[in-house]
Design an enzyme around this catalytic site. Structure first.
Site, short mmCIF file in Angstrom:
data_model
loop_
_atom_site.label_atom_id
_atom_site.label_comp_id
_atom_site.label_asym_id
_atom_site.label_seq_id
_atom_site.Cartn_x
_atom_site.Cartn_y
_atom_site.Cartn_z
N ASP A 12 41.15 42.11 34.67
CA ASP A 12 41.87 40.87 34.50
C ASP A 12 41.84 40.17 35.86
O ASP A 12 41.54 40.80 36.88
CB ASP A 12 43.31 41.16 34.07
CG ASP A 12 44.14 39.90 33.94
OD1 ASP A 12 43.68 38.94 33.30
OD2 ASP A 12 45.25 39.87 34.50
N ASP A 14 44.25 37.08 37.11
CA ASP A 14 45.54 36.69 37.68
C ASP A 14 46.52 37.85 37.68
O ASP A 14 46.77 38.48 36.64
CB ASP A 14 46.13 35.52 36.88
CG ASP A 14 45.44 34.21 37.21
OD1 ASP A 14 45.25 33.94 38.40
OD2 ASP A 14 45.08 33.48 36.27
#
Length: 220
Positions: A12, A14
């Site tokens: 991922d 953020d």
């Protein structure tokens, strides 16, 4: 490399590679204020990591049109990219060291994010990480957001590694669930790591033992 020996880490973005949560918060607050809707910290905690269409259906209207999603989310994302360009951004502690170590150990690597591709490109340029990843999967490439596993399954397919030979790194409950639904091992990071339900959890990547990724795959 045979499929039985292949291995990958699916990141991922953020809250995992970088922390741009505050910039997203400011951008959403501005965009939703223009629609007459306040946006506070509790809202942000509840929806951060969702795709924009899912977020707006939850916060504004379950029946919001695609055109309205595009208009509001477009304004938000333009503001977000302006904030990144103005403020700059650095990878979180441990990120560069782990990316280097994993590449040296033969892991394929991909970004699997709910963010639009333009946002990912801005972050990768700002951090000078663009050449590190074998694939970058954005929200435009899948029809379902996390906790659906589509983005992680697409990333695994793109790097040519079976799901059970992939380790996901996530900071959000929806992302952890998506990885698990995809049949992958999951490392949870961030200030709420203990609540994520991941296979391994730490606040910061530089706190991970050096054998973590290999050990998780050995347990698969």
């Amino acid at each position: 490399m045979s499929l039985s020996l292949s291995k990958a880490v699916l990141w991922d973005l953020d809250g995992t590679l970088v922390d741009s949560s505050e910039l997203h918060f400011v951008a959403w607050r501005e965009a939703l204020a223009a629609e007459g809707r306040s946006y506070g910290r509790a809202d942000h905690d509840a929806v951060f990591g969702m795709r924009n269409d899912d977020l707006l259906r939850r916060l504004l209207d379950p029946e919001i049109s695609g055109a309205e999603v595009a208009r509001i989310a477009g304004a938000k994302e333009r503001h977000y990219r302006q904030l990144v360009a103005a403020a700059g951004i650095e990878p979180l502690p441990g990120v560069r060291a782990w990316l280097s170590a994993l590449a040296a150990a033969g892991f394929r690597m991909a970004i699997a994010s709910s963010a639009p591709r333009e946002n990912l490109d801005v972050i990768l340029a700002a951090t000078q990480l663009a050449g590190v990843f074998d694939a970058v999967i954005s929200s435009e490439e899948v029809s379902h957001g996390k906790p659906h596993p589509a983005v992680f399954l697409r990333a695994a397919e793109r790097v040519g590694v079976p799901p059970d030979r992939c380790v996901v790194v996530e900071d959000a409950p929806a992302g952890v669930l998506a990885g698990k639904r995809g049949g992958m091992k999951v490392i949870g990071v961030g200030p709420r790591h203990g609540e994520l339900g991941a296979d391994v959890s730490v606040e910061r990547l530089d706190q991970l033992p050096g054998d973590t990724f290999e050990r998780l795959l050995a347990e698969a």
